[in-house]
Design a protein around this motif. Structure first.
Motif, PDB file in Angstrom:
ATOM      1  N   LEU A   1      38.188  52.378  81.118  1.00  0.00           N
ATOM      2  CA  LEU A   1      36.914  52.832  81.664  1.00  0.00           C
ATOM      3  C   LEU A   1      35.990  51.628  81.750  1.00  0.00           C
ATOM      4  O   LEU A   1      35.711  50.985  80.739  1.00  0.00           O
ATOM      5  CB  LEU A   1      36.281  53.907  80.778  1.00  0.00           C
ATOM      6  N   GLY A   2      35.540  51.317  82.964  1.00  0.00           N
ATOM      7  CA  GLY A   2      34.651  50.181  83.153  1.00  0.00           C
ATOM      8  C   GLY A   2      33.488  50.533  84.046  1.00  0.00           C
ATOM      9  O   GLY A   2      33.537  51.499  84.811  1.00  0.00           O
TER      10      GLY A   2
ATOM     11  N   LEU B   1      31.158  45.973  81.734  1.00  0.00           N
ATOM     12  CA  LEU B   1      31.741  46.338  80.443  1.00  0.00           C
ATOM     13  C   LEU B   1      32.957  47.208  80.697  1.00  0.00           C
ATOM     14  O   LEU B   1      32.980  47.993  81.648  1.00  0.00           O
ATOM     15  CB  LEU B   1      30.730  47.110  79.589  1.00  0.00           C
ATOM     16  N   ARG B   2      33.967  47.070  79.828  1.00  0.00           N
ATOM     17  CA  ARG B   2      35.168  47.899  79.963  1.00  0.00           C
ATOM     18  C   ARG B   2      35.731  48.209  78.583  1.00  0.00           C
ATOM     19  O   ARG B   2      35.789  47.340  77.710  1.00  0.00           O
ATOM     20  CB  ARG B   2      36.234  47.177  80.791  1.00  0.00           C
ATOM     21  N   MET B   3      36.129  49.465  78.409  1.00  0.00           N
ATOM     22  CA  MET B   3      36.862  49.861  77.206  1.00  0.00           C
ATOM     23  C   MET B   3      38.227  50.370  77.624  1.00  0.00           C
ATOM     24  O   MET B   3      38.376  50.959  78.698  1.00  0.00           O
ATOM     25  CB  MET B   3      36.118  50.925  76.402  1.00  0.00           C
TER      26      MET B   3
ATOM     27  N   GLY C   1      33.268  41.471  86.983  1.00  0.00           N
ATOM     28  CA  GLY C   1      34.161  42.619  87.049  1.00  0.00           C
ATOM     29  C   GLY C   1      35.624  42.233  87.127  1.00  0.00           C
ATOM     30  O   GLY C   1      36.480  43.056  87.435  1.00  0.00           O
ATOM     31  N   ALA C   2      35.922  41.002  86.840  1.00  0.00           N
ATOM     32  CA  ALA C   2      37.288  40.469  86.779  1.00  0.00           C
ATOM     33  C   ALA C   2      37.246  39.307  85.786  1.00  0.00           C
ATOM     34  O   ALA C   2      36.170  38.901  85.364  1.00  0.00           O
ATOM     35  CB  ALA C   2      37.741  39.996  88.154  1.00  0.00           C
TER      36      ALA C   2
ATOM     37  N   VAL D   1      18.753  52.603  82.318  1.00  0.00           N
ATOM     38  CA  VAL D   1      20.064  51.975  82.502  1.00  0.00           C
ATOM     39  C   VAL D   1      20.726  52.583  83.737  1.00  0.00           C
ATOM     40  O   VAL D   1      20.651  53.793  83.967  1.00  0.00           O
ATOM     41  CB  VAL D   1      20.984  52.191  81.276  1.00  0.00           C
ATOM     42  N   ARG D   2      21.369  51.707  84.506  1.00  0.00           N
ATOM     43  CA  ARG D   2      22.145  52.151  85.668  1.00  0.00           C
ATOM     44  C   ARG D   2      23.595  51.736  85.447  1.00  0.00           C
ATOM     45  O   ARG D   2      23.890  50.577  85.197  1.00  0.00           O
ATOM     46  CB  ARG D   2      21.616  51.519  86.953  1.00  0.00           C
ATOM     47  N   PHE D   3      24.490  52.713  85.517  1.00  0.00           N
ATOM     48  CA  PHE D   3      25.929  52.465  85.446  1.00  0.00           C
ATOM     49  C   PHE D   3      26.460  52.602  86.864  1.00  0.00           C
ATOM     50  O   PHE D   3      26.377  53.678  87.455  1.00  0.00           O
ATOM     51  CB  PHE D   3      26.614  53.475  84.523  1.00  0.00           C
ATOM     52  N   ALA D   4      26.989  51.516  87.426  1.00  0.00           N
ATOM     53  CA  ALA D   4      27.457  51.520  88.815  1.00  0.00           C
ATOM     54  C   ALA D   4      28.919  51.097  88.861  1.00  0.00           C
ATOM     55  O   ALA D   4      29.444  50.535  87.897  1.00  0.00           O
ATOM     56  CB  ALA D   4      26.605  50.586  89.660  1.00  0.00           C
ATOM     57  N   ASP D   5      29.551  51.344  89.994  1.00  0.00           N
ATOM     58  CA  ASP D   5      30.954  50.956  90.195  1.00  0.00           C
ATOM     59  C   ASP D   5      31.820  51.408  89.022  1.00  0.00           C
ATOM     60  O   ASP D   5      32.661  50.655  88.527  1.00  0.00           O
ATOM     61  CB  ASP D   5      31.075  49.436  90.398  1.00  0.00           C
ATOM     62  N   ILE D   6      31.616  52.644  88.593  1.00  0.00           N
ATOM     63  CA  ILE D   6      32.366  53.183  87.457  1.00  0.00           C
ATOM     64  C   ILE D   6      33.832  53.317  87.854  1.00  0.00           C
ATOM     65  O   ILE D   6      34.150  53.860  88.911  1.00  0.00           O
ATOM     66  CB  ILE D   6      31.782  54.537  87.022  1.00  0.00           C
ATOM     67  N   ARG D   7      34.694  52.808  86.988  1.00  0.00           N
ATOM     68  CA  ARG D   7      36.133  52.839  87.244  1.00  0.00           C
ATOM     69  C   ARG D   7      36.847  53.459  86.056  1.00  0.00           C
ATOM     70  O   ARG D   7      36.718  53.000  84.934  1.00  0.00           O
ATOM     71  CB  ARG D   7      36.664  51.417  87.448  1.00  0.00           C
ATOM     72  N   LEU D   8      37.598  54.518  86.325  1.00  0.00           N
ATOM     73  CA  LEU D   8      38.428  55.137  85.302  1.00  0.00           C
ATOM     74  C   LEU D   8      39.859  55.101  85.792  1.00  0.00           C
ATOM     75  O   LEU D   8      40.166  55.591  86.878  1.00  0.00           O
ATOM     76  CB  LEU D   8      38.004  56.588  85.046  1.00  0.00           C
TER      77      LEU D   8
END
Length: 185
Positions: A36-37, A115-117, A132-133, A166-173
């Motif tokens: 999740l990032g 950020l990524r977990m 993001g890389a 806070v804004r969370f954008a480009d969420i990747r799961l």
């Protein structure tokens, strides 16, 4: 987008008996391994304002990967693992943010980081990146064993201020297993 109210936090202070679990959270329960990032942008106002990726088993067993306003008014990546009390670990200052101010209390516009977990079995890995890389490992850990599943998602913290946006954008799961927890691939 999340907006934290005044004095909102999620932290079991190791220096006192204080336990806080008042920050707004948006969570879900994944099954199996995942990554999740998100690109996290925070309007910093005061020390410890933060946008957070969050993993939660109980209020005494959780972890946070934070993009946080340091006491020196610098944007930094911070990790916290709580097993009854919180283990707070400051990471790198985020030099790649577009604009950031050094005076404590100033609003900092444009500060962001990726950020990524990742979950690999019972282990979690935290990573950060400016673009993001090319991920940098922040922490590898396990929560305590126990019944039930974990929830993961997003927090907004404002423990010393009237609010934090806070804004969370480009969420990747991705329901995939991270191959190398050390280099983030």
């Amino acid at each position: 987008r999340l907006t934290a109210p005044a004095s909102s936090d999620w932290f079991n202070d190791p220096l006192s008996d204080a336990r806080h679990s008042s920050a707004p959270a948006l969570v879900f329960t994944p099954s199996g391994d995942f990554q999740l990032g998100a690109r996290v942008a925070v309007t910093f106002r005061k020390a410890f304002d933060a946008g957070v990726l969050f993993v939660h088993r109980t209020n005494d067993d959780y972890a946070k990967l934070c993009f946080e306003h340091s006491p020196d008014a610098e944007p930094m990546v911070v990790s916290v693992v709580t097993r009854d009390v919180s283990d707070d670990c400051n990471g790198a200052i985020v030099e790649g943010s577009e604009v950031w101010l050094r005076s404590l209390g100033a609003i900092v516009e444009g500060s962001e980081v990726w950020l990524r977990m990742s979950r690999i079995g019972s282990t979690f890995a935290f990573h950060s990146s400016i673009v993001g890389a090319s991920w940098t490992m922040i922490r590898i850990f396990q929560l305590r064993s126990g019944p039930g599943s974990v929830s993961v998602g997003f927090l907004d913290l404002s423990p010393t201020c009237e609010s934090c946006d806070v804004r969370f954008a480009d969420i990747r799961l991705s329901e995939t297993t991270l191959v190398d927890a050390r280099d983030g691939t």
